[in-house]
Write an enzyme that holds these catalytic residues in place. Structure first.
Site, PDB file in Angstrom:
ATOM      1  CB  SER A   1     -12.305  -3.069  -5.658  1.00 23.24           C
ATOM      2  OG  SER A   1     -11.311  -3.826  -5.025  1.00 23.24           O
TER       3      SER A   1
ATOM      4  CE  LYS B   1     -13.362  -3.053  -1.296  1.00 31.37           C
ATOM      5  NZ  LYS B   1     -11.936  -3.359  -1.537  1.00 31.37           N
TER       6      LYS B   1
ATOM      7  CG  ASP C   1      -2.505   8.743 -11.396  1.00 31.71           C
ATOM      8  OD1 ASP C   1      -3.506   9.477 -11.535  1.00 31.71           O
ATOM      9  OD2 ASP C   1      -2.043   8.419 -10.293  1.00 31.71           O
TER      10      ASP C   1
END
Length: 435
Positions: free
Chosen positions: A340, A365, A351
């Site tokens: 999460s 999740k 990224d």
């Protein structure tokens, strides 16, 4: 949505047993429908078949006094809920044995509906379970002292890390132990929130866990004495031969997590740190806003995540311009217990090439839940959106892949060395600054 207050008056000529039965059913209705979190009233209906003329007339007289819903979920469910009340009338009038009280029946009805969603993250918590949930967000709870995750393959809880010298660790529970049952009740398929609530309980009480350990063919029982577990939001250390690698373990994204990480990084910078290790292993998440705040310590004016809603709308979350360590070499430790909010931070840092992820594949999740407080202090956690990394990757069910994969030996106690941490130290000491 404003909740409508329901009021009705029973005809004075009704026999007492019918009055009591119908009053109970209306209490059940109120609890069930309010538990859906939509704030609506019951509409009028007339039972068809299965009830005698007198019973049908009684039901019609009562329901005639209740306002018919005009909007929300009540209006959608109204046409089909006549058969629900017909079944309840028959069950509560004719069953030979003990029947659940109104509260138990309402809770079971809500869970039956959420169980149809094929979404373990949308769940109902009873008032007691909700109190456990709230206390966990505050950083302290009464339980066995272990981080857990949800094993999708086994459809049950798995120990991701027992806290050293706490009840679970002292009772012999180890990483990767699957919990199959709690006090003899199977939790397989139950859902993470409800399963955790069964394990938690008052300090000093005991709980028996049925465990399946990797490498063993048969499950076995472990009795654990519950205790009050104080979980520090963050713990820090200075590592490396010269102590210039700052280590920060964030245990949960609860209230003030972002500010605590910011202060820890500022303190490390005053000591001329050569690199930072952010340990998110076993961190099962928490508050979305705190995930954005933590990412904002290391990223300057960058996208953290993209939310996508069921109607096609999107919302993008960015950090501000208050990063305190945008260039300090950074490594992030992750494992199957990182979920999460942990994955939001790790995915954003990965990224943007800001940090290398080291360890194991994360939990996976990729959805966002809102906890709605109900009038009985229960909670309905509802999935409202999915989230994607800045590069529009979805990790739901797949997780984030580490840049440097290091497996932890199965069943290894947490005191027996840490190859993932050693790998992070080596990575930073070599002068690497990203993935």
């Amino acid at each position: 949505m404003t909740e409508k207050q329901l009021s009705f008056r029973l005809p004075s000529a009704l026999p007492p047993p019918i009055i009591i039965g119908l009053a109970g059913l209306f209490l059940l209705a109120a609890a069930f429908l309010s538990g859906l979190g939509a704030g609506f009233g019951l509409g009028r209906w007339t039972a068809s078949g299965g009830l005698g003329d007198a019973d049908q007339a009684t039901a019609a007289a009562v329901y005639e006094c209740v306002e018919q819903p005009e909007e929300g979920a009540a209006a959608q469910l109204y046409p089909e809920f006549g058969v629900f009340w017909e079944a309840m009338d028959l069950l509560y009038a004719n069953y030979y044995g003990d029947l659940p009280d109104a509260e138990q029946a309402a809770f079971a009805a809500i869970r039956s509906v959420t169980g149809l969603l094929d979404d373990p993250n949308t769940s109902f918590l009873t008032p007691q379970e909700a109190d456990y949930y709230r206390s966990g967000m505050e950083g302290a709870f009464e339980g066995i002292g272990a981080r857990v995750g949800w094993d999708e393959e086994a459809d049950t809880l798995v120990i991701t890390e027992p806290f050293e010298n706490r009840p679970a660790w002292l009772a012999g529970l180890r990483r990767h132990d699957r919990i199959l049952a709690v006090d003899g009740k199977s939790i397989m398929g139950l859902g993470m929130t409800e399963a955790v609530a069964l394990i938690r309980g008052p300090e000093g009480s005991t709980v028996t866990l049925t465990v399946l350990r990797p490498g063993r063919e048969a499950p076995f029982d472990v009795e654990v004495a519950r205790a009050r577990i104080e979980v520090p939001a963050i713990s820090t250390d200075a590592l490396g031969e010269d102590g210039r690698i700052a280590y920060m373990r964030l245990n949960a994204f609860n209230e003030n997590a972002g500010q605590l990480v910011r202060e820890a990084v500022k303190d490390a910078l005053q000591r001329e740190t050569a690199g930072i290790i952010l340990d998110l292993r076993g961190n099962s998440g928490g508050l979305l806003r705190e995930a954005v705040a933590v990412a904002g310590v290391f990223l300057e004016d960058e996208v953290v995540l993209i939310e996508r809603f069921g109607d096609g709308a999107t919302e993008t979350y960015r950090t501000g311009d208050r990063a305190v360590a945008p260039d300090v070499p950074l490594a992030v430790l992750v494992d199957e217990g990182s979920a999460s909010a942990s994955e939001i931070v790790a995915g954003a840092l990965q990224d943007h090439g800001r940090a290398a992820l080291i360890g194991g594949t994360t939990f996976g999740k990729g959805s966002v839940q809102l906890p709605y407080s109900l009038r009985n202090r229960g909670i309905l956690r509802v999935t409202i959106a999915t989230w994607h990394t800045p590069h529009d990757r979805t990790i739901d069910g797949a997780g984030l892949q580490p840049d440097i994969a290091i497996e932890m030996p199965e069943g290894q106690p947490s005191s027996a060395g840490d190859p993932q941490l050693e790998a992070a130290l080596q990575h930073l000491q070599k002068g690497a600054s990203g993935s």
